[in-house]
Design an enzyme around this catalytic site. Sequence first.
Site: not given
Ligand code: FAD
Ligand code: AMP
Length: 477
Positions: A122, A188, A279, A451
């Site tokens: 989109g 990280g 991210r 408790h």
């Molecule tokens: P997203 O979940 O990224 O969703 C965005 C959607 O939009 C996707 O489906 C994408 O394909 C779609 N999209 C993008 N651009 C377009 C476009 N132009 N047109 C149509 N569709 C599009 N957060 C927590 O709170 N608890 C956790 O335990 C946690 N664990 C995590 C573990 C991992 C490994 C990772 C990577 C993230 C984790 N997070 C966690 C973070 C969490 O996943 C994100 O904060 C959350 O998914 C963000 O939600 P969102 O809706 O903003 O985006």
């Molecule tokens: P978060 O933003 O919580 O996912 O954490 C990412 C982490 O990666 C941060 O604590 C950063 O300090 C660390 N980080 C980013 N670049 C580097 C790098 N080149 N080597 C080691 N750690 C890094």
Amino acid sequence: MADKFDVVVIGAGPAGYVAAIRCAQLGLKTACVDKWLNDDNKPSLGGTCLNVGCIPSKVLLESSELYELANNGIAEHGVDIKSAKLNLPAMMQRKQKVVSELTQGIAGLFKSNGVSSYEGHGMLMAQNNVEVTAHDGKKQALEATHIILASGSHSMEIPSAPLDGEHIVDSTAALSFDSVPKKLGVIGGGVIGLELGSVWRRLGAEVVLLEAQDSFLTMADEQIAKEGLKLFTKQGLDIRLGARVVSCEVKKGQVDVEYQHKDETCHEKVDKLIVAVGRRPNTDELASPDTELILDEWGVVHVDEQCCTNLPNVYAIGDIVRGPMLAHKGSEEGIMVAEKIAGHHAEVNYDLIPSVIYTTPEIAWTGKTEQTLKTEGIDYNTGIFPFAASGRARALGDTSGMVKVLADAKTDRVLGVHMIGPHCSELVAQAVIAMEFGTSSEDLAVTMFAHPTLSEAVHEAALDVRGNAIHIARKRK
Ligand code: FAD
Ligand code: AMP
């Protein structure tokens, strides 16, 4: 011809799908556009969170914890298991099953609420139009009175560790390794690095975690972070602070990671390397340039407290806007915007977003840390209760960690609650609820808790603010 809606949402992650459902519940004609395809090239709603984030990581954390418990820990309960064997394909299949059930669940919720689902990319166009480009290249125009941008984020890459999809990978690939790496490197020491490092350590990998900053988990309360570092290190996670990765080379099936530690150049050879350095928002191709949507230099969409962008009737929520990248934060923003569009008043309390790290022990908190209170010059009292003194934690056989309550010295209002220990991801909700109602530590102290429960640690920490915890041995004058 354009399809017409009251609201079009771009992105069906936890921010976008929640916004779409709430809009539909409020009687608005709503569409949601999403482009996610799963490994079978099928649309899969739920975004990062359901497909490759919160959910699959928590499934693997649960499964790997059970595996570790079966091998090490369950004997203490008088349960002898000769030797637990890992069936990694079955573990991965279960993870995928949970993901499929939940993503299909969102499709079901869209149907039952009457949200129209569009597959494809989109793009926000001028005059509140959205252009959808389906995976087969077909274009469809949507016209909307209101547009909610919720396109989420992707793993950040760094030039010193270019992903090759096999040896150097992002968090998504690290959720699907087909064997346990003998030696695993993680760049990280944030939430994702710690959670994924924990999964693979429990399953048998030797894990080295390289973190550029000199201190550990800077966003958490210092005392809790220090305790976490001690406990994770004891478990065998080799956490190296002040270690900035400067280059990586894949040689003979291994990654030679070069990093700078103080003035020294160091090397570490690993079989797999996970890059978990943060991210970035998915905003590169979200809006046509003639819309003049304002983004900052990192691609974060500029919004006000109510998630309004600089464009009339265009909102942005979730990972593409300021604030922590957390699913529940995005969902709450989604609900706030839906209510606003329907003419109601709603707010998100950004001061009380719960943060959780799902390691063992779990770390969770809400409100201000002790270091923030010091920086802001706020006088406070502290109450601490260790899980070692909790009967329920003893029954669980999991007594590490503590609950800490920080209360304003003048008003006694609770300003922050921080915890590390068993089931803290659940316990933190008590703090959020109490603080939403402006609780004092005394309010919590005079509340009755069942408790034996882990929740009693929250009660005792509140009692301890005045030195009145019952189960802490203290000499009275
Ligand atoms: P997203 O979940 O990224 O969703 C965005 C959607 O939009 C996707 O489906 C994408 O394909 C779609 N999209 C993008 N651009 C377009 C476009 N132009 N047109 C149509 N569709 C599009 N957060 C927590 O709170 N608890 C956790 O335990 C946690 N664990 C995590 C573990 C991992 C490994 C990772 C990577 C993230 C984790 N997070 C966690 C973070 C969490 O996943 C994100 O904060 C959350 O998914 C963000 O939600 P969102 O809706 O903003 O985006
Ligand atoms: P978060 O933003 O919580 O996912 O954490 C990412 C982490 O990666 C941060 O604590 C950063 O300090 C660390 N980080 C980013 N670049 C580097 C790098 N080149 N080597 C080691 N750690 C890094």
